[in-house]
Design an enzyme around this catalytic site. Structure first.
Site, mmCIF file in Angstrom:
data_model
loop_
_atom_site.group_PDB
_atom_site.id
_atom_site.type_symbol
_atom_site.label_atom_id
_atom_site.label_comp_id
_atom_site.label_asym_id
_atom_site.label_seq_id
_atom_site.Cartn_x
_atom_site.Cartn_y
_atom_site.Cartn_z
ATOM 1 N N GLY A 242 0.769 -1.234 0.000
ATOM 2 C CA GLY A 242 0.000 0.000 0.000
ATOM 3 C C GLY A 242 0.798 1.280 0.000
ATOM 4 O O GLY A 242 0.229 2.377 0.068
ATOM 5 N N ARG A 280 2.593 -1.454 -6.327
ATOM 6 C CA ARG A 280 2.685 -0.161 -7.005
ATOM 7 C C ARG A 280 4.017 0.534 -6.719
ATOM 8 O O ARG A 280 4.635 1.109 -7.610
ATOM 9 C CB ARG A 280 1.516 0.716 -6.532
ATOM 10 C CG ARG A 280 1.352 2.016 -7.286
ATOM 11 C CD ARG A 280 0.357 2.925 -6.569
ATOM 12 N NE ARG A 280 -0.840 2.232 -6.152
ATOM 13 C CZ ARG A 280 -1.976 2.208 -6.841
ATOM 14 N NH1 ARG A 280 -2.057 2.848 -7.992
ATOM 15 N NH2 ARG A 280 -3.030 1.567 -6.389
ATOM 16 N N ARG A 316 -7.343 3.110 -15.614
ATOM 17 C CA ARG A 316 -7.346 3.781 -14.320
ATOM 18 C C ARG A 316 -8.059 5.147 -14.331
ATOM 19 O O ARG A 316 -8.806 5.449 -13.390
ATOM 20 C CB ARG A 316 -5.927 3.942 -13.768
ATOM 21 C CG ARG A 316 -5.252 2.608 -13.436
ATOM 22 C CD ARG A 316 -3.954 2.787 -12.657
ATOM 23 N NE ARG A 316 -4.221 3.200 -11.304
ATOM 24 C CZ ARG A 316 -4.055 4.421 -10.840
ATOM 25 N NH1 ARG A 316 -3.586 5.376 -11.643
ATOM 26 N NH2 ARG A 316 -4.328 4.713 -9.585
ATOM 27 N N CYS A 345 -15.347 3.540 -28.066
ATOM 28 C CA CYS A 345 -16.709 4.056 -28.188
ATOM 29 C C CYS A 345 -17.363 4.137 -26.807
ATOM 30 O O CYS A 345 -18.302 3.411 -26.489
ATOM 31 C CB CYS A 345 -17.520 3.159 -29.128
ATOM 32 S SG CYS A 345 -19.106 3.865 -29.594
#
Length: 423
Positions: A242, A280, A316, A345
């Site tokens: 985290g 991350r 994201r 689209c």
């Protein structure tokens, strides 16, 4: 701010020593580009912060599951945190052994549990009483003892940029509520094919300060005391991941020193091996999505920059309303306020809204920054679009580590004519 590996030289954006136009010319666009040395630096930074404490870093595969990225992290000494049988398959293909693997997730199937036990994973994180019973049954059928950890939901308030990336608050689907841990521990004597080897937690993603950790650790340690008092052979303390990374210029990097100071103290007091599960933090800033401008459009008083990458390549912004810095690969004079959009689209197909951006024209290259985590791993074939290529840069050299899908790949697993069956 630490360099991400992407810097301008003579007005041209480079990935380490390689000009991005060189990659675009050789591989095409859209393409994900990753910097190996940035990943190495992030890993060593975190590893050194816990020097002197028995610990192991398990990369969260969901952030970026490319085999070459996994192999790079394995070479640095990392293990992996997985959440599916497919991620286990990838980890083993990348050279990891079962002992390098922690298996998390609230919905493991019987097949996945058996796959994990046959591979000899280090830990299976238990996230419900029903799962505990199922793991014991599968282990009994296989004639093995399943090494398990209980994932504790510490039920603390977590300040994250989006509600979807909170996992440690009350009412979330993740983990065992902290008040229920003792009840699960009490069940263990009746489940002879599981052995409790660890306790852990994961608070969420993009946690910018250590305050939630300060609140959560005492609750995790309280659960640990209960398990030890019951005679359980606990060996691992898992504090999850985290750690935040900056997506916008005003954001700061995670304070690793403060984070480590809190966690080190707790780990040393317990005498357990500490498990860390960053995702991350290790890979986000190491990657960009390289895309070409297809068109400029002006409509209803707005300017649009239309690119060949879309929300199927990087979801994201649409899914989390996430901000990604977007830079021209070749520095361009002038600026315009525009929406940067893709060809999908959907009205949600955008990378930026009303953003002041360089006045780029058709044919220009753009780099969508901080795209190394949850970029390609969340890509799809929506609108029957082939997923992009992936390139790894290491110093002066680069290699394609993920071949661009072809249109034939889009239908490769589909069947026509049909082979009908009857009940």
């Amino acid at each position: 701010m630490t360099s991400t590996g992407f810097d301008y030289r003579a007005g041209v954006l480079h990935a380490e020593e390689v000009p991005l136009p060189t990659i675009a010319s050789a591989v095409g666009t859209p393409t994900y580009v990753y910097c190996a040395n940035t990943i190495r630096h992030r890993f060593h930074q975190l590893d050194q912060a816990f020097h002197g404490v028995p610990h192991h870093i398990h990369f969260a595969v969901k952030a970026n599951s490319n085999l070459s990225i996994l192999s790079l992290l394995r070479s640095l000494g990392a293990g992996v945190d997985i959440v599916s049988g497919g991620e286990l398959y990838r980890a083993l293909a990348a050279g990891f052994h079962g002992r390098d693997v922690v298996f998390s997730g609230v919905g493991k199937t019987v097949h996945e549990i058996a796959q994990a036990l046959n591979a000899g994973v280090q830990l299976i994180n238990i996230e419900s009483e029903a799962e505990l019973v199922t793991v014991n049954a599968v282990a009994e059928r296989l004639g093995v003892i399943a090494p398990i950890a209980i994932r504790v939901n510490p039920e603390v308030t977590v300040d994250t940029p989006h509600a979807y990336i909170k996992t440690g608050e009350k009412g979330q689907k993740f983990g065992i509520p902290r008040d229920d841990v003792s009840r699960l521990v009490a069940c263990l004597p009746d489940l002879p094919n599981v052995q409790l080897r660890g306790l852990g937690m994961h608070l969420g993603s993009q946690i910018g300060n250590a305050d939630p950790l300060r609140d959560a650790l005492p609750r995790l340690l309280s659960a640990l005391e209960q398990a030890r008092a019951a005679g359980q052979p606990i060996a691992f303390l898992d504090v999850g991941g985290g750690l935040s990374v900056p997506y916008e210029a005003h954001e700061t990097e995670a304070d690793i020193d403060d984070y480590a100071r809190i966690v080190r103290a707790a780990a040393l007091d317990t005498g357990l091996t500490l498990l860390l599960e960053p995702g991350r933090f290790l890979v986000a800033e190491a990657g960009v999505l390289l895309t070409e401008v297809l068109y400029r459009k002006h409509a209803a008083g707005k300017d649009f920059v239309v690119t060949d990458a879309g929300m199927n390549d990087l979801i994201r912004p649409a899914l989390y309303q996430a901000y990604h810095a977007i830079d021209p690969v070749v520095i361009t004079d002038g600026a315009v306020v525009a929406d940067i959009v893709g060809p999908i689209c959907e009205s949600g197909d955008f990378f930026a809204k009303d953003r002041a951006v360089p006045d780029v024209q058709a044919g220009a290259l753009l780099a969508v920054r901080t795209a190394g985590a949850y970029g390609f791993s969340m890509a799809s074939n929506y609108n029957s679009r082939a997923r992009p290529a992936e390139v790894l840069v290491d110093g002066e050299q680069f290699a394609v580590v993920g071949v661009r899908e072809s249109q034939e790949d889009l239908v490769r697993l589909e069947r026509a004519p049909l082979h009908w069956r009857t009940a």
